[in-house]
Design an enzyme around this catalytic site. Structure first.
Site, mmCIF file in Angstrom:
data_model
loop_
_atom_site.group_PDB
_atom_site.id
_atom_site.type_symbol
_atom_site.label_atom_id
_atom_site.label_comp_id
_atom_site.label_asym_id
_atom_site.label_seq_id
_atom_site.Cartn_x
_atom_site.Cartn_y
_atom_site.Cartn_z
ATOM 1 C CG HIS A 11 16.445 -29.600 16.381
ATOM 2 N ND1 HIS A 11 16.388 -30.743 16.866
ATOM 3 C CD2 HIS A 11 17.524 -28.569 16.904
ATOM 4 C CE1 HIS A 11 17.063 -30.495 17.914
ATOM 5 N NE2 HIS A 11 17.612 -29.345 18.224
ATOM 6 C CD GLU A 37 22.793 -22.431 17.937
ATOM 7 O OE1 GLU A 37 22.692 -21.684 18.662
ATOM 8 O OE2 GLU A 37 23.815 -23.382 18.026
HETATM 9 N N1 ACO Z 1 19.511 -25.949 5.231
HETATM 10 C C1 ACO Z 1 19.563 -26.553 4.226
HETATM 11 N N2 ACO Z 1 19.193 -27.738 3.978
HETATM 12 C C2 ACO Z 1 18.909 -28.476 5.453
HETATM 13 C C3 ACO Z 1 19.219 -27.944 6.486
HETATM 14 C C4 ACO Z 1 19.431 -26.384 6.460
HETATM 15 N N3 ACO Z 1 19.588 -25.625 7.646
HETATM 16 N N4 ACO Z 1 18.765 -28.727 7.314
HETATM 17 C C5 ACO Z 1 18.581 -30.011 7.001
HETATM 18 N N5 ACO Z 1 18.516 -29.716 5.746
HETATM 19 C C6 ACO Z 1 18.433 -30.728 4.643
HETATM 20 C C7 ACO Z 1 19.636 -31.473 4.282
HETATM 21 O O1 ACO Z 1 20.299 -31.151 3.354
HETATM 22 C C8 ACO Z 1 18.784 -32.978 3.572
HETATM 23 O O2 ACO Z 1 18.587 -32.833 2.446
HETATM 24 P P1 ACO Z 1 18.523 -33.882 1.473
HETATM 25 O O3 ACO Z 1 17.751 -35.017 1.934
HETATM 26 O O4 ACO Z 1 17.979 -33.579 0.220
HETATM 27 O O5 ACO Z 1 19.887 -34.388 1.480
HETATM 28 C C9 ACO Z 1 17.748 -33.037 4.749
HETATM 29 O O6 ACO Z 1 17.356 -31.432 5.123
HETATM 30 C C10 ACO Z 1 17.838 -33.958 5.830
HETATM 31 O O7 ACO Z 1 19.194 -33.545 6.537
HETATM 32 P P2 ACO Z 1 19.998 -34.297 7.725
HETATM 33 O O8 ACO Z 1 21.170 -33.695 7.698
HETATM 34 O O9 ACO Z 1 19.487 -35.692 7.516
HETATM 35 O O10 ACO Z 1 19.046 -33.496 8.818
HETATM 36 P P3 ACO Z 1 19.494 -33.746 10.282
HETATM 37 O O11 ACO Z 1 18.205 -34.044 11.210
HETATM 38 O O12 ACO Z 1 20.574 -34.516 10.556
HETATM 39 O O13 ACO Z 1 19.848 -31.946 10.550
HETATM 40 C C11 ACO Z 1 20.889 -30.258 11.465
HETATM 41 C C12 ACO Z 1 20.003 -31.453 11.532
HETATM 42 C C13 ACO Z 1 22.131 -30.917 11.626
HETATM 43 C C14 ACO Z 1 20.724 -29.264 12.718
HETATM 44 C C15 ACO Z 1 20.576 -29.591 10.063
HETATM 45 O O14 ACO Z 1 19.345 -29.140 10.167
HETATM 46 C C16 ACO Z 1 21.708 -28.450 9.979
HETATM 47 O O15 ACO Z 1 22.568 -28.711 9.571
HETATM 48 N N6 ACO Z 1 21.250 -27.078 10.316
HETATM 49 C C17 ACO Z 1 22.044 -25.852 9.979
HETATM 50 C C18 ACO Z 1 22.981 -25.654 10.876
HETATM 51 C C19 ACO Z 1 22.414 -25.416 12.480
HETATM 52 O O16 ACO Z 1 21.434 -24.392 12.467
HETATM 53 N N7 ACO Z 1 22.649 -25.922 13.563
HETATM 54 C C20 ACO Z 1 22.018 -25.515 14.828
HETATM 55 C C21 ACO Z 1 21.180 -26.836 15.105
HETATM 56 S S1 ACO Z 1 20.476 -26.588 16.725
HETATM 57 C C22 ACO Z 1 21.723 -27.075 17.874
HETATM 58 O O17 ACO Z 1 22.355 -27.772 17.720
HETATM 59 C C23 ACO Z 1 21.920 -26.291 19.053
#
Ligand code: ACO
Length: 361
Positions: free
Chosen positions: A245, A303
């Site tokens: 998140h 989720e």
């Molecule tokens: N699985 C694997 N790796 C992840 C995940 C995940 N679910 N979430 C974050 N990361 C990793 C990224 O790959 C990144 O790794 P890196 O630094 O090695 O490249 C690091 O964590 C940071 O990622 P960001 O994209 O900068 O983190 P952000 O805070 O933007 O992510 C997000 C938030 C988009 C929700 C992300 O966690 C994600 O894609 N989750 C999966 C999709 C999901 O569950 N979405 C629902 C969110 S809740 C809602 O909106 C209601």
């Protein structure tokens, strides 16, 4: 680099506060724990709308007004349903909502609250070759949504769905709420603003995640080895749906609120065994993510258990984002009104990093 507006404060709001370090969600002065499973969705709509609509009636009248709005929406979209049914279920709902009047009054707001709850079951039924069921204006909102889907609704499932709608009703300045506020700031009508929110919610990084959570659970069940399956996904650069998140660095408090609702639906039935399996997958995912991304605290988000809850109450996975919209629409409308009241257009700047034109003498 301007990257995702992290930590930028773009609005003052009385509507909700997300404490991503402490893991707390406040909805207009009430903690999520106070509301989830205790307040009905209609009461939460009232809480969010209070002060934004002068003609807001008391709870019982509001329940009736939302029931009436469901009927109005059904009558308005009925002639269009056959054209909307071939679209994916989310696009069909969005297109159906686009024909609602674009005003700013309470009646406009209530039609928007009612619309996802009416369109989703109607489109699902048409997709299955069944006739849509008209709303019952006297029924409670969540119960009527299930009745329109399946012809009948058990009180336990209706209560579970109602708790879900309450749990997701608002959540700070998330992507869809921000999109809604941007459009509302132009003084466009509520329908225009909510359509912006709907567009943003659809994506898998936001409200589109719970469907893929079900696909993940099914794939892991088929593979028989959660850790190997999840590690392989990470090795291929995939994200694990239902985890991570932008704001929370700890477990999303909504995950536990929803898990408690799923647990109440039974421990010895199909839902109970699905929950037990999901808990083992959750633990494996947290372990895999901790090892793969030690620099980042990636925890369970809303989720993951949304997927289980919506599956248990009878929605197919392709409609999960629609049901999310049915809850979040209350927050969107309240944010749109709050933004309109500021009278201030949202208009940030971009930094130009492209080529510079040659100077003409
Ligand atoms: N699985 C694997 N790796 C992840 C995940 C995940 N679910 N979430 C974050 N990361 C990793 C990224 O790959 C990144 O790794 P890196 O630094 O090695 O490249 C690091 O964590 C940071 O990622 P960001 O994209 O900068 O983190 P952000 O805070 O933007 O992510 C997000 C938030 C988009 C929700 C992300 O966690 C994600 O894609 N989750 C999966 C999709 C999901 O569950 N979405 C629902 C969110 S809740 C809602 O909106 C209601």
């Amino acid at each position: 680099m301007a990257n995702g507006l992290d930590d930028v404060v773009a609005a003052d709001t009385v509507l909700s506060d997300v404490d991503g370090v402490g893991g707390h969600l406040t909805i207009r002065g009430h903690s999520l724990a106070e509301l989830a499973g205790r307040w009905r969705y209609t009461q939460v709509v009232r809480l969010l709308f209070d002060g934004f609509f002068d003609d807001l009636p008391r709870d019982a009248e509001l329940e009736k007004a939302i029931g009436k709005a469901r009927l109005e929406v059904f009558d308005r979209v009925k002639p269009l349903l056959a054209q909307l049914a071939p679209l994916d279920i989310y696009s069909g709902m969005r297109a159906g909502m686009a024909v609602l009047p674009d005003g700013d009054g309470l009646a406009d707001a209530l039609r928007l609250i009612a619309a996802p709850a009416v369109l989703t079951p109607a489109l699902l039924r048409l997709g299955r070759g069944e006739t849509p069921i008209a709303p019952d204006a006297k029924a409670d909102h969540a119960g009527d949504m299930l009745r329109m889907l399946a012809g009948a609704a058990s009180p336990a499932l209706a209560k579970a769905l109602d708790s879900y709608l309450v749990t997701v009703c608002d959540h700070g300045l998330n992507a869809s709420t921000f999109a809604t506020r941007v459009v509302a700031s132009t003084q466009a009508g509520l329908t225009s603003a909510i359509l912006a929110g709907l567009g943003a919610l659809k994506g898998p990084l936001h409200g589109g995640a719970p469907g893929p959570v079900i696909e993940m659970l099914d794939a892991i069940e088929a593979s028989g080895d959660a850790t190997a399956w999840l590690s392989n996904e990470i090795a291929h650069g995939e994200r694990i749906m239902g985890f991570g998140h932008r704001i929370y660095r700890v477990r999303d408090p909504r995950a536990d609120a929803l898990k408690a609702v799923v647990r109440q639906l039974g421990s010895r039935n199909e839902t109970g065994s699905r929950l037990a399996f999901a808990e083992t997958v959750e633990q494996a995912a947290l372990d895999v993510l901790r090892i793969a991304k030690p620099q980042r605290s990636i925890q369970t988000n809303v989720e993951f258990y949304t997927a289980l809850l919506l599956e248990a109450v009878g929605f197919p996975k392709e409609a999960f984002s629609n049901v999310f919209a049915a809850g979040r629409v209350a927050g969107w409308v309240a944010h749109a009104r709050e933004q309109q009241a500021t009278g201030r257009l949202i208009r940030p700047q971009s930094r130009y990093v492209g080529p510079v034109p040659d100077l003409v003498a």
